[in-house]
Design a protein around this motif. Structure first.
Motif, PDB file in Angstrom:
ATOM      1  N   GLU A  62       0.833  -1.211   0.000  1.00 47.83           N
ATOM      2  CA  GLU A  62       0.000   0.000   0.000  1.00 47.83           C
ATOM      3  C   GLU A  62       0.861   1.251   0.000  1.00 47.83           C
ATOM      4  N   GLY A  63       1.941   1.215   0.769  1.00 46.76           N
ATOM      5  CA  GLY A  63       2.833   2.366   0.849  1.00 46.76           C
ATOM      6  C   GLY A  63       3.418   2.715  -0.502  1.00 46.76           C
ATOM      7  N   ILE A  64       3.909   1.713  -1.221  1.00 39.57           N
ATOM      8  CA  ILE A  64       4.541   2.033  -2.511  1.00 39.57           C
ATOM      9  C   ILE A  64       3.488   2.389  -3.560  1.00 39.57           C
ATOM     10  N   ARG A  65       2.312   1.792  -3.461  1.00 35.08           N
ATOM     11  CA  ARG A  65       1.272   2.126  -4.446  1.00 35.08           C
ATOM     12  C   ARG A  65       0.740   3.540  -4.235  1.00 35.08           C
ATOM     13  N   ASN A  66       0.755   4.002  -2.977  1.00 36.80           N
ATOM     14  CA  ASN A  66       0.238   5.345  -2.691  1.00 36.80           C
ATOM     15  C   ASN A  66       1.301   6.428  -2.811  1.00 36.80           C
ATOM     16  N   SER A  67       2.536   6.032  -3.006  1.00 42.48           N
ATOM     17  CA  SER A  67       3.591   7.033  -3.040  1.00 42.48           C
ATOM     18  C   SER A  67       3.858   7.457  -4.474  1.00 42.48           C
ATOM     19  N   SER A  68       4.092   8.747  -4.640  1.00 40.29           N
ATOM     20  CA  SER A  68       4.394   9.212  -5.996  1.00 40.29           C
ATOM     21  C   SER A  68       5.859   9.584  -6.111  1.00 40.29           C
ATOM     22  N   ASN A  69       6.638   9.272  -5.072  1.00 37.78           N
ATOM     23  CA  ASN A  69       8.032   9.717  -5.064  1.00 37.78           C
ATOM     24  C   ASN A  69       9.023   8.628  -5.435  1.00 37.78           C
ATOM     25  N   LEU A  70       8.547   7.444  -5.763  1.00 34.34           N
ATOM     26  CA  LEU A  70       9.477   6.354  -6.029  1.00 34.34           C
ATOM     27  C   LEU A  70       9.721   6.235  -7.528  1.00 34.34           C
ATOM     28  N   THR A  71      10.933   5.840  -7.875  1.00 35.94           N
ATOM     29  CA  THR A  71      11.195   5.625  -9.287  1.00 35.94           C
ATOM     30  C   THR A  71      10.538   4.308  -9.707  1.00 35.94           C
ATOM     31  N   ASP A  72      10.217   4.198 -10.995  1.00 35.49           N
ATOM     32  CA  ASP A  72       9.447   3.049 -11.465  1.00 35.49           C
ATOM     33  C   ASP A  72      10.153   1.731 -11.211  1.00 35.49           C
ATOM     34  N   ASN A  73      11.471   1.704 -11.436  1.00 33.31           N
ATOM     35  CA  ASN A  73      12.137   0.413 -11.277  1.00 33.31           C
ATOM     36  C   ASN A  73      12.130  -0.046  -9.834  1.00 33.31           C
ATOM     37  N   VAL A  74      12.237   0.893  -8.878  1.00 30.29           N
ATOM     38  CA  VAL A  74      12.168   0.527  -7.461  1.00 30.29           C
ATOM     39  C   VAL A  74      10.755   0.081  -7.120  1.00 30.29           C
ATOM     40  N   ARG A  75       9.793   0.828  -7.597  1.00 34.18           N
ATOM     41  CA  ARG A  75       8.407   0.495  -7.314  1.00 34.18           C
ATOM     42  C   ARG A  75       8.094  -0.924  -7.812  1.00 34.18           C
ATOM     43  N   GLU A  76       8.498  -1.208  -9.038  1.00 32.71           N
ATOM     44  CA  GLU A  76       8.196  -2.521  -9.619  1.00 32.71           C
ATOM     45  C   GLU A  76       8.933  -3.633  -8.881  1.00 32.71           C
ATOM     46  N   GLN A  77      10.194  -3.394  -8.627  1.00 34.25           N
ATOM     47  CA  GLN A  77      10.991  -4.414  -7.934  1.00 34.25           C
ATOM     48  C   GLN A  77      10.381  -4.742  -6.572  1.00 34.25           C
ATOM     49  N   LEU A  78      10.092  -3.688  -5.794  1.00 35.67           N
ATOM     50  CA  LEU A  78       9.598  -3.926  -4.428  1.00 35.67           C
ATOM     51  C   LEU A  78       8.207  -4.547  -4.449  1.00 35.67           C
ATOM     52  N   GLU A  79       7.387  -4.095  -5.363  1.00 37.38           N
ATOM     53  CA  GLU A  79       6.043  -4.658  -5.440  1.00 37.38           C
ATOM     54  C   GLU A  79       6.109  -6.148  -5.768  1.00 37.38           C
ATOM     55  N   GLY A  80       6.971  -6.470  -6.740  1.00 34.81           N
ATOM     56  CA  GLY A  80       7.139  -7.869  -7.104  1.00 34.81           C
ATOM     57  C   GLY A  80       7.635  -8.698  -5.933  1.00 34.81           C
ATOM     58  N   GLU A  81       8.615  -8.169  -5.200  1.00 33.43           N
ATOM     59  CA  GLU A  81       9.155  -8.904  -4.056  1.00 33.43           C
ATOM     60  C   GLU A  81       8.077  -9.160  -3.002  1.00 33.43           C
ATOM     61  N   MET A  82       7.282  -8.125  -2.729  1.00 27.81           N
ATOM     62  CA  MET A  82       6.270  -8.258  -1.681  1.00 27.81           C
ATOM     63  C   MET A  82       5.205  -9.280  -2.069  1.00 27.81           C
ATOM     64  N   LEU A  83       4.882  -9.311  -3.373  1.00 29.54           N
ATOM     65  CA  LEU A  83       3.895 -10.297  -3.824  1.00 29.54           C
ATOM     66  C   LEU A  83       4.433 -11.718  -3.643  1.00 29.54           C
TER      67      LEU A  83
END
Lengths: 462, 1012
Positions: free
Chosen positions: A130-151
């Motif tokens: 939820e934190g990364i999905r609601n944040s607009s300050n993260l770069t796309d590659n970090v967002r994707e990497q972390l989201e994938g890891e959490m899943l």
């Protein structure tokens, strides 16, 4: 003394002013900033580094205490309730696992080590998602990497929960108002969701590992868990597809030396949990404190007799202690009992399992030769001869047997295999006489949980 | 003994200017014979057909402007004999008023001022220094036990420095873990922010094995420095504290100096303590027999080899060895020594008090461990020459070094009696016959606990200043400022010798360090206005509060020390983890009070407070509170006083109001993330700290009280009867959540309504008063009722089995225990719905833990130079008995049991109170039956008791001897606490009700007090 009293009008003003200021200043005064020792949720996702720390906190939470769900618990408890290990001491709770007479108010095992840490990590993973999905300050590659890891992390935990407890509440958000009254979700529905999540993760994650030592999931980690879930769903085609994608990725290869399989540099490892402080919980639990002491957990005769005589895995992965003329065997995949210095990490997925998944899927798809080839890859590595079976049934039996001896005392594979193949009653009914009842194939939902969630139901037999 | 001086009011001439004008301005001060200022006294000047009235301020000062130089002054104040005197040209004077006899007009400290029992419209109980001094206790709360109606105080443990649970007018908190029932503690007008919350961050012997209990911050307040303690209970008395008054208020007033000759007082006592009540445990022979009987019942043969009958304790270990662990671990005598020295005195304008003392207690575990408190207290009062400025400055410091061990050794009195404690070489034994203790039921060598030390040093610094300035004769501006710094520094060490060298061979010595500081300041400006209107006095108070509390703590855990040499230094450890926590609390309020008393006959008191607290989220921070109280002194009415002559005083008072509560800890509404203790691949990691709820708001507590106070036979008999009804709503709870949410709880407001009602009785009598022989008695009793009036949707919440609507919060809603089945020898329970299975549907209401009644009887007898005082405390209640500990360790398992288990079932037909012994874990009925025992009413029993709480015998040296010795007084005394307890309770102490916690200690001391 005080000469001011000649000017009484002025005197009036001081207290009135003082009290007026006090009355007006109040709103600001009682609005306080968060403590310096903690940070607010939105700040935790205000930049890449902070978000990374939040995501890594999920891995840290998986290893808070020894034998929690994903830090040895998933290995120990199913090994006791199944036919792999025997407990040698007097702790009543552990004996109740051994005797398949677990009580619903079992405090240490069921509640504190399995249920609570699993859902805590799921909550943390959901918070990060939820934190990364609601944040607009993260770069796309970090967002994707972390989201994938959490899943991937979340899916791993639901896989464990579903295989120990059966239907469990599938929590996908952090809202306690929804989560606290969530009923149990059927296992098939959980698996479907995990497949969706893992397919997403596979897209989000890259082939390269985001950090050293394969300590965080990459694309193939998602595929490795995906192939396992497909296998459990008997979706042979997809199981074959996913396991092949891992095997063909060239990132991995089987270690020739069995003693290297569980080392941090093992080329066979798909994902392992790093630890900055301790060696593995399994090493500390299974390896006896001295060469002359009785291990607390010994490998059962059922498992020992499953090994073929020439099997190198016996010597490499099983330790023995001779105490008072009796030889006790114990799991020795991890070699270190002491916590430090840290030279072993905890392996979650490894390539050998993918070969065995593919072998089974191919056999089911009647691709007998491919199946046999994958099976023999594992057998050859263990110093055994190649099999030359052609019948699907006996091939499947050999694969099942190979899974038993390759993946023994590792993440509850044996227990899960007996369950998914429907053989658990037949096998354990015989081996765990007279205590075994078919309802013992699932653990009890912790008793207190039923109290706190009125719509939660207990498993039959508890 | 108080010697009353029958001197007539003395007029002291400060200066007498020869003024020839017809009028002058008079500045004066009204004080008691002891030199204490009298505030609120009325001074009336009559002369030249003109009447001028002034009222004295907190420091007794008054100013009369433009009065005739030969006016007549009339000075009066409730509780004092009024006097008349001629002004005779003087413009500065000090007037001494003599106290009226009787307790009606004794000064009682109330919120932001003082009152008297006569004129008070609220419920305030006062305990004086006399009662405190008679008790050899180190915690002020201990001195209140059994003396205050409506208040229950229970010591959590007999370990020195441990905390007390206090409840004023019953339990209101649904969630006692979050919202404490602790009252607000105020020392000399300044909030004592550490309160009654145990301060230790590391666990020690003061905690029970669930981590409850702990070290009490109030232990840092020296009872010898206390002049009086007032307990405020109803809305009228507490509503001015607004959000903080819901659970009542305890006002502690420290000693002040008096004008007059300089006095030196020294006091010293010393004595011994032992635990009050214990239970005998089985000896080895009985233990072995119990085990064998258990195996026999289980149909299993005990064996020396691992397997279902594995019983190393009786088959391998020496069964001739015997240790009485109760005697060994908690049977030692503890010592207590206390010394105090004070200097006080002053003149009419300045008085001082300086005191210092020490208190040393050892504990029953070992004589080498001491709780040592050093303390000092000072107080200076001054007023200016023109009587306009008054300053009171007081403060103190204490340092309490408490040497403890990591665990209460009482937890090990059930160690098996044949455990080998020492090896032949004298070192601690960890195995017997090659079998390590840890592999047998996780045993340790209990003596190793003595090596695991825990030392806590608590420092308490408090200081406060009250300055007032008279703006006009009836208007005073006052500022009260206070600062408190409470610090604690704890060190817990686990040396090598305390670690099981066999099973935990790789466990290294370790240490834990905790430092915490609690800084708070408060500023309260106030304006007070006092004016005579008609036949009465109007007093108006308006003020504001700004308060801040800053808490900082660091807990450092160091492990992997290579040896014991530098355990105290984390730098020598290979692994150090450290955690810091901080919190900030801001609190703001405006408050007011208007009080009007007409002719000492009709009394009206209105209070108001608007509070803001940082513990709530945006838009939830402010709330209003208030109360109204009224009194009617009907004996002032001629139609009553004429007819009922035996009635010397009679008052009816009522009050109603609302208070609140924000005692839930800080930041609970914020979404916060914390650093986790572990890094991952060298990178710091974060975790959500908890679930949060941004929307919770104030809980409220509405209090109603009606009371009648009667003085009979010239106040020789004084009776006060109060009825109260407190209703608490919208309570804040840590709402238990299923852990599938990732957390075990979240803070919410619960829409439940909890009611406490009760009847309080206080009767004091002067039975005999004949010169050399006086006998006074005091009796108090409380009949409390507690009820959960409503709880919408209770059955859908996690509280569904804990609470029942219409029943007390402490309801026993469980299986009904129906005894041991004489045929099977197994505990049985009633199957309420007769469905053949025991489920929560079979729970029923089986009483509650709310006491039926409680109270105390105190007597003081003075005969010549002897004084004899004693206090009986009584309570009728149900409580958890020793059976509540059995479910985790059924008799017959590898653990010792109290002798009482010998009354067990053995053969069909036996009528027994304990079921058959079992030795192993199995699916046999006795095991599920014993598990159910803990959720039945079988673990509760009568825990009523009568306790001789306190006895004090003093001898005062006669005056002729004193003059020879050049002393002004000297007494020698014997004081004793918890002397004996009459009870049918089955277990250790009927109050602590826990078998593995050290019961309160029985203490007897002898001492001497000398004043020069």
């Amino acid at each position: 003394m005080c000469q001011i009293n000649s000017n009484k009008k002025l005197l009036w003003i001081i207290p009135i002013l003082a009290m007026a200021i006090m009355a007006l200043s109040c709103k600001k005064f009682v609005q306080i900033a968060p403590p310096e020792t903690l940070i607010e949720g939105r700040v935790a996702f205000s930049n890449n580094d902070a978000a990374l720390s939040a995501a890594l906190g999920v891995y840290a939470s998986m290893q808070i205490s020894s034998l929690q769900m994903c830090f040895g618990g998933m290995t120990l408890y199913p090994a006791l309730t199944g036919d792999e290990m025997v407990y040698t001491s007097t702790n009543a709770e552990l004996l109740s696992f051994q005797n398949n007479s677990i009580l619903a108010d079992n405090g240490t095992g069921i509640y504190s080590r399995l249920w609570v840490p699993a859902y805590r990590t799921i909550f943390y993973a959901n918070s990060v998602l939820e934190g990364i999905r609601n944040s607009s300050n993260l770069t796309d590659n970090v967002r994707e990497q972390l989201e994938g890891e959490m899943l991937v992390v979340r899916a791993l935990h639901y896989y464990c929960l579903a295989n120990l407890f059966g239907d469990v509440p599938l929590e996908l958000s952090t809202d306690y108002r929804i989560n606290s009254i969530m009923p149990r979700t059927p296992v098939t529905e959980i698996y479907n969701r995990l497949i969706t999540d893992l397919l997403d993760a596979k897209t989000l994650l890259k082939e390269e590992y985001p950090s050293a030592s394969r300590a965080r999931p990459n694309k193939w980690t998602a595929a490795a868990l995906l192939s396992r879930i497909y296998l459990y769903k008997e979706d042979w085609l997809n199981a074959e597809l996913q396991s092949s994608s891992v095997i063909n990725s060239t990132a991995y290869s089987l270690e020739d030396n069995l003693n290297s399989v569980f080392t941090p540099a093992s080329k066979e490892t798909i994902w392992q949990m790093a630890n900055d402080r301790n060696n593995t919980s399994e090493g500390a639990t299974f390896i006896p404190f001295s060469a002359t002491s009785t291990p607390s957990y010994v490998i059962s005769d059922f498992l020992l007799s499953a090994f073929e005589d020439e099997d190198l895995r016996m010597a490499a992965w099983i330790g023995t202690n001779l105490v008072n003329g009796v030889t006790y065997s114990f799991p020795y995949k991890y070699k270190l009992r002491t916590a430090t210095p840290v030279t072993e990490f905890y392996v979650i997925f490894r390539l050998a399992e993918q070969y065995l998944i593919r072998a089974e899927a191919q056999a089911r798809l009647k691709n007998i030769e491919d199946a046999r080839s994958d099976l023999n890859t594992i057998r050859l590595r263990a110093g055994l001869t190649e099999l030359t079976i052609y019948a699907e049934d006996s091939l499947l039996a050999s694969i099942e047997h190979e899974r038993q001896v390759e993946l023994f005392c590792e993440w509850g594979h044996r227990w899960c295999d007996l369950k998914r193949t429907g053989k658990i009653d037949a096998v354990l009914g015989e081996r765990k006489k007279p205590n075994w009842q078919s309802t013992d194939a699932v653990y009890p939902i912790p008793k207190s949980e039923l109290l706190y969630n009125p719509v939660l139901t207990q498993n039959a037999g508890y | 003994m108080k010697i009353i001086n029958y001197v007539l009011p003395i007029l002291l001439l400060a200066s007498a200017n020869q003024v020839f004008s017809q009028t002058l301005d008079v500045q004066g001060r009204v004080i008691t014979e002891a030199g204490t200022p009298i505030s609120g006294a009325t001074v009336t000047a009559t002369g030249d057909n003109k009447k001028t009235v002034a009222i004295t301020d907190t420091y007794g000062n008054f100013i009369l402007t433009e009065v005739s130089n030969n006016a007549i002054l009339q000075v009066s104040h409730v509780g004092y004999e009024p006097i008349r005197l001629k002004l005779q040209n003087r413009d500065k004077m000090t007037i001494i008023l003599k106290e009226k006899e009787g307790q009606l007009d004794e000064v009682i400290v109330q919120a932001y001022g003082t009152t008297t029992r006569r004129l008070n419209t609220g419920n305030i109980t006062k305990i004086t220094r006399k009662e405190i001094e008679a008790q050899p206790v180190s915690n002020p709360l201990a001195a209140l036990i059994g003396r205050v109606p409506g208040v229950t105080i229970v010591q959590t443990s007999g370990v020195p420095g441990s905390s007390f649970n206090i409840e004023i007018r019953g339990r209101t908190a649904i969630d006692q873990a979050l919202s404490k029932n602790d009252p607000l503690f105020i020392v000399d007008g300044v909030i004592f922010e550490p309160g009654n919350e145990p301060f230790n961050r590391l666990r020690s012997a003061a905690n029970d094995n669930f981590g409850q209990g702990g070290l009490s911050p109030l232990n840092s307040i020296n009872p010898a420095d206390i002049e009086s303690i007032e307990v405020l209970k109803d809305a009228d008395a507490t509503a001015i504290y607004g959000s903080r008054g819901a659970n009542g208020v305890v006002l502690i007033t420290t000693k002040k100096g008096n004008s007059g000759i300089t006095k030196i007082t020294a006091n010293l006592y010393s004595g011994l303590s032992v635990p009050t009540r214990t239970m005998n445990m089985l000896n080895t022979q009985q233990y072995v027999a119990m085990r064998k009987e258990g195996f026999h019942n289980d149909g299993v043969t005990p064996t020396a080899t691992t397997g279902s009958g594995y019983a190393p304790d009786i088959m391998i270990w020496d069964t001739t060895r015997y240790t009485d662990f109760k005697k060994l671990l908690i049977g030692n005598k503890a010592s207590a020594t206390d010394g105090q020295l004070s200097l006080s005195g002053g003149n009419q304008r300045t008085q001082f008090f300086i005191g210092g003392g020490f208190h040393i207690e050892s504990n029953v575990f070992s004589k080498k461990l001491h709780d040592t408190r050093l303390s000092t207290h000072y107080s200076i009062n001054h007023h200016s020459e023109n009587n306009k400025l008054s300053v009171a400055f007081s403060g103190g410091y204490s340092n309490d070094r408490n040497q403890l061990i990591s665990t209460d050794l009482t937890q090990y009195i059930n160690m098996i009696p044949n455990l080998k404690l020492y090896n032949e070489d004298g070192t601690l034994s960890w195995e017997q016959a090659g079998i390590s203790y840890a592999t047998v039921n996780n045993f340790i060598n209990p003596l190793s606990v003595l090596l695991k030390t825990n030392t806590s040093v608590a420092e308490n610094l408090y200081t406060n200043l009250q300055a007032s300035y008279r703006l006009f004769s009836s208007l005073i501006f006052k500022v009260s400022m206070g600062y408190n710094n409470f610090k604690n520094d704890e060190v817990s060490l686990i040396p090598k010798a305390a670690i099981d060298p066999i099973t935990y061979a790789f466990t290294t010595p370790s240490a834990a360090f905790a430092n915490a500081s609690n800084n708070s300041w408060i500023i309260e400006p106030q304006l007070s206005y006092k004016k005579a209107i008609g036949k009465g006095n109007l007093t108006v108070l308006a003020g504001g509060t700004l308060q801040e509390r800053k808490y900082r703590a660091i807990v450092t855990r160091a492990s992997k020390f290579s040896n014991d040499l530098l355990l105290n230094n984390p730098a020598a450890a290979a692994l150090v983890t450290s955690e810091a926590s901080r919190s900030l609390y801001h609190y703001q309020a405006v408050f007011g009070r208007a009080n009007y008393s007409w002719n000492n006959q009709y009394l009206l008191n209105i209070t108001f407070r608007r509070d803001g607290s940082s513990r709530f989220g945006p838009n939830k921070q402010f709330s209003n509170f208030g109360a109204i109280g009224a009194g009617w002194i009907f004996t002032q009415e001629p139609f009553i006083s004429d007819k009922l002559e035996f009635l010397s005083f009679g008052k009816i008072r009522v009050s109603y109001g609302m208070t609140g509560n924000d005692q839930i800890g800080d930041y609970k509404f914020m979404d916060l993330w914390a650093a986790s203790n572990n890094t991952y691949q060298g990178i710091p990691t974060l975790n959500p700290q908890k679930l949060y709820n941004p929307d919770f708001a104030w809980e409220t507590n509405k209090k109603l009280e009606g009371a009648m106070e009667l003085g009979l036979l010239k106040d020789k008999i004084f009776l006060s009867v109060s009825y109260y009804r407190n209703r608490s709503k919208n309570q804040l709870v840590n709402y238990p959540l299923p852990t599938q949410t990732g957390s075990q709880s979240v803070v919410v407001n619960l829409p439940a309504l909890v009611q406490n009602t009760g009847l309080e009785l206080l009767l004091t009598t002067k039975n005999i008063d004949k010169g050399n022989f006086t006998w006074t008695s005091s009796f108090n009793a409380t009949v409390p009722r507690n009820k959960l009036i409503s709880f919408p949707g209770l059955s859908l919440t996690s509280y569904k089995n804990s609470f029942v609507e219409g029943e007390p919060l402490s309801v026993i809603n469980r299986y009904k225990y129906t005894g041991v089945d004489p045929e099977t020898g197994v505990y049985t329970y009633e199957d309420l719905n007769k469905d053949g299975a025991l489920t929560t549907d079979d729970y029923m209401v089986l009483g509650s833990l709310t006491p039926k009644f409680y109270g105390g009887i105190a007597n003081t007898i003075t005969a010549r130079n002897f004084q004899f005082e004693f206090l009986f405390q009584f309570k009728k209640q149900l409580g958890k008995n020793y059976l509540s500990q059995l479910y985790s360790t059924p008799p017959g398992f590898i653990i010792n049991q109290p002798e009482i288990v010998l009354n067990r079932w053995q053969n069909p037909g036996d009528i027994a109170s304990v079921q058959q012994f079992v030795a192993i874990y199995s699916s046999r009925p006795p095991l599920s039956a014993i598990n159910r025992l803990n959720v039945s009413n079988g673990i509760y029993g009568d825990a009523s008791f009568i306790r001789l709480k306190n006895v004090s015998i003093s001898y005062f040296l006669p005056v002729n001897l004193l003059s020879v010795l050049k002393m002004s007084s000297m007494k020698v005394y014997v004081n004793a606490q918890n002397i004996f307890t009459l009870t049918k309770y089955v277990g250790l102490d009927p109050e602590t009700q826990y078998m593995y916690v050290l019961p309160p200690l029985k203490t007897i001391v002898a001492g001497i007090q000398i004043t020069f």
